[in-house]
Scaffold this motif. Structure first.
Motif, PDB file in Angstrom:
ATOM      1  N   GLU A 209       9.457 -24.251   5.514  1.00  0.00           N
ATOM      2  CA  GLU A 209       9.793 -23.355   6.555  1.00  0.00           C
ATOM      3  C   GLU A 209      10.400 -22.246   5.970  1.00  0.00           C
ATOM      4  O   GLU A 209      11.207 -22.172   4.975  1.00  0.00           O
ATOM      5  N   MET A 210       9.408 -20.945   6.357  1.00  0.00           N
ATOM      6  CA  MET A 210      10.057 -19.844   5.625  1.00  0.00           C
ATOM      7  C   MET A 210      10.924 -18.382   6.389  1.00  0.00           C
ATOM      8  O   MET A 210      10.459 -18.427   7.816  1.00  0.00           O
ATOM      9  N   LEU A 211      12.518 -19.180   6.171  1.00  0.00           N
ATOM     10  CA  LEU A 211      13.762 -17.784   7.334  1.00  0.00           C
ATOM     11  C   LEU A 211      13.700 -16.593   6.344  1.00  0.00           C
ATOM     12  O   LEU A 211      13.941 -16.392   5.099  1.00  0.00           O
ATOM     13  N   ALA A 212      14.530 -15.892   7.129  1.00  0.00           N
ATOM     14  CA  ALA A 212      15.007 -14.261   7.230  1.00  0.00           C
ATOM     15  C   ALA A 212      16.033 -14.200   7.252  1.00  0.00           C
ATOM     16  O   ALA A 212      16.596 -14.315   8.858  1.00  0.00           O
ATOM     17  N   LEU A 213      17.401 -13.680   7.263  1.00  0.00           N
ATOM     18  CA  LEU A 213      18.546 -12.965   7.357  1.00  0.00           C
ATOM     19  C   LEU A 213      18.555 -11.466   6.644  1.00  0.00           C
ATOM     20  O   LEU A 213      18.321 -10.841   5.533  1.00  0.00           O
ATOM     21  N   GLY A 214      19.273 -10.071   7.969  1.00  0.00           N
ATOM     22  CA  GLY A 214      19.355  -9.657   7.359  1.00  0.00           C
ATOM     23  C   GLY A 214      20.822  -9.520   6.847  1.00  0.00           C
ATOM     24  O   GLY A 214      21.322 -10.569   6.825  1.00  0.00           O
ATOM     25  N   THR A 215      21.164  -7.914   6.891  1.00  0.00           N
ATOM     26  CA  THR A 215      22.191  -8.250   6.194  1.00  0.00           C
ATOM     27  C   THR A 215      22.706  -6.820   6.281  1.00  0.00           C
ATOM     28  O   THR A 215      23.056  -5.523   7.057  1.00  0.00           O
ATOM     29  N   ARG A 216      24.862  -6.621   6.081  1.00  0.00           N
ATOM     30  CA  ARG A 216      25.421  -5.397   6.528  1.00  0.00           C
ATOM     31  C   ARG A 216      26.207  -5.180   5.022  1.00  0.00           C
ATOM     32  O   ARG A 216      26.625  -6.187   4.604  1.00  0.00           O
ATOM     33  N   ILE A 217      25.596  -4.416   5.092  1.00  0.00           N
ATOM     34  CA  ILE A 217      26.503  -4.036   3.582  1.00  0.00           C
ATOM     35  C   ILE A 217      26.789  -2.225   3.602  1.00  0.00           C
ATOM     36  O   ILE A 217      26.721  -1.619   4.472  1.00  0.00           O
ATOM     37  N   GLY A 218      27.830  -2.776   2.050  1.00  0.00           N
ATOM     38  CA  GLY A 218      29.157  -0.733   2.734  1.00  0.00           C
ATOM     39  C   GLY A 218      29.799  -1.408   1.157  1.00  0.00           C
ATOM     40  O   GLY A 218      29.749  -2.590   1.318  1.00  0.00           O
ATOM     41  N   PRO A 219      30.796  -0.066   0.824  1.00  0.00           N
ATOM     42  CA  PRO A 219      31.397  -0.566   0.291  1.00  0.00           C
ATOM     43  C   PRO A 219      31.889  -1.464  -0.157  1.00  0.00           C
ATOM     44  O   PRO A 219      32.574  -1.834  -1.348  1.00  0.00           O
ATOM     45  N   ALA A 220      32.527  -1.867   1.008  1.00  0.00           N
ATOM     46  CA  ALA A 220      33.668  -2.847   0.696  1.00  0.00           C
ATOM     47  C   ALA A 220      33.120  -4.714   0.472  1.00  0.00           C
ATOM     48  O   ALA A 220      34.126  -5.708   0.279  1.00  0.00           O
ATOM     49  N   GLY A 221      32.424  -4.774   1.120  1.00  0.00           N
ATOM     50  CA  GLY A 221      31.393  -5.540   0.590  1.00  0.00           C
ATOM     51  C   GLY A 221      29.960  -6.088   1.409  1.00  0.00           C
ATOM     52  O   GLY A 221      29.342  -5.023   2.073  1.00  0.00           O
ATOM     53  N   VAL A 222      29.024  -7.226   1.315  1.00  0.00           N
ATOM     54  CA  VAL A 222      27.910  -7.860   2.414  1.00  0.00           C
ATOM     55  C   VAL A 222      28.077  -8.588   2.364  1.00  0.00           C
ATOM     56  O   VAL A 222      28.630  -9.780   2.459  1.00  0.00           O
TER      57      VAL A 222
END
Length: 246
Positions: A209-222
């Protein structure tokens, strides 16, 4: 995943010897920062780029800064530190925030399997068992996040081992973490590594299975930001580069 120490802004002077980078801090000082990324960092290491560094006061560390993020404009970022991907995915799995991978009570990291390999995560519970390999995707071209950004024999080996597991009846998952916030769909960069593209095709055909996740990224964390699209078309024509639809 939150950074342990507040990040500070810097400007990239140059990246060299894979793991070193010279930076100019906002106060004008020039420092050498650890670059925790062995890849090509294609499109992420241009001189003058806005970077974010994590300082440390550990007397055992020769370098007092570690390069964590690079800005991509308009409030977007890409993650430099490849170790962050497994931390983000681990947190998401344990919190039940990966929709296709819920129903597992146990999330174990770095479990031996295959031919002298370790799977990033072994999930087990009422839903059965699942092998999950994680790849951090940082290259972006033509509105797609693409993997890999350089030839990766190790990555092709991981795909082959997942394919063997799937053919043996085990649930096997390749999870691509989009480690940048300006794109939300993933495909294989077959023009960069045709062998990896072929291994990808073979693994998906074998039941991986090929899955993917997006991210929220900023100087505070990921943090993980929910599912991302994986190109539904097999990449067997990858040698032709980007002639497939974009």
């Amino acid at each position: 995943m939150r950074f342990q120490t507040p990040l500070i802004r810097a400007r990239l002077i140059r990246r060299y010897k894979r793991f070193l980078s010279d930076m100019e801090l906002e106060d004008g000082r020039e420092v050498t920062a650890h670059c925790p990324n062995p890849g090509s960092m294609l499109g992420m290491a241009e001189p003058g780029a806005e970077c974010w560094l994590e300082p440390n006061d550990d007397p055992k560390k020769k370098l007092k800064f570690s390069w964590k993020l690079v800005a991509q404009g308009a409030g977007d970022f890409a993650v430099v530190d490849t170790a962050i991907a497994n931390r983000v995915v681990g947190e998401a799995l344990r919190a039940g925030k990966v929709p296709d991978l819920t129903g597992y009570d146990s999330v174990r990291a770095e479990v031996p399997y295959g031919k002298a390999s370790r799977i990033d995560f072994l999930l087990s519970g009422a839903a059965g068992e699942a092998l999950v390999e994680v790849k951090s995707v940082t290259l972006a071209r033509n509105g797609w996040a693409e993997f890999p950004d350089s030839v990766t024999k190790r990555g092709a080996k991981h795909l082959a081992e997942l394919a063997e597991a799937a053919q043996a009846g085990r649930r096997a998952v390749m999870l691509f973490l989009v480690s940048r916030s300006d794109v939300a769909r993933v495909r294989v960069a077959g023009d960069i590594d045709p062998a990896y593209a072929s291994a990808f095709d073979a693994a998906r055909a074998a039941g991986v299975e090929m899955l993917a996740l997006g991210t929220r990224i900023g100087p505070a964390g990921v943090t993980a930001a929910g599912p991302a699209q994986v190109d539904p078309g097999l990449q067997s024509g990858a040698a032709s580069g980007h002639s497939r639809s974009s």
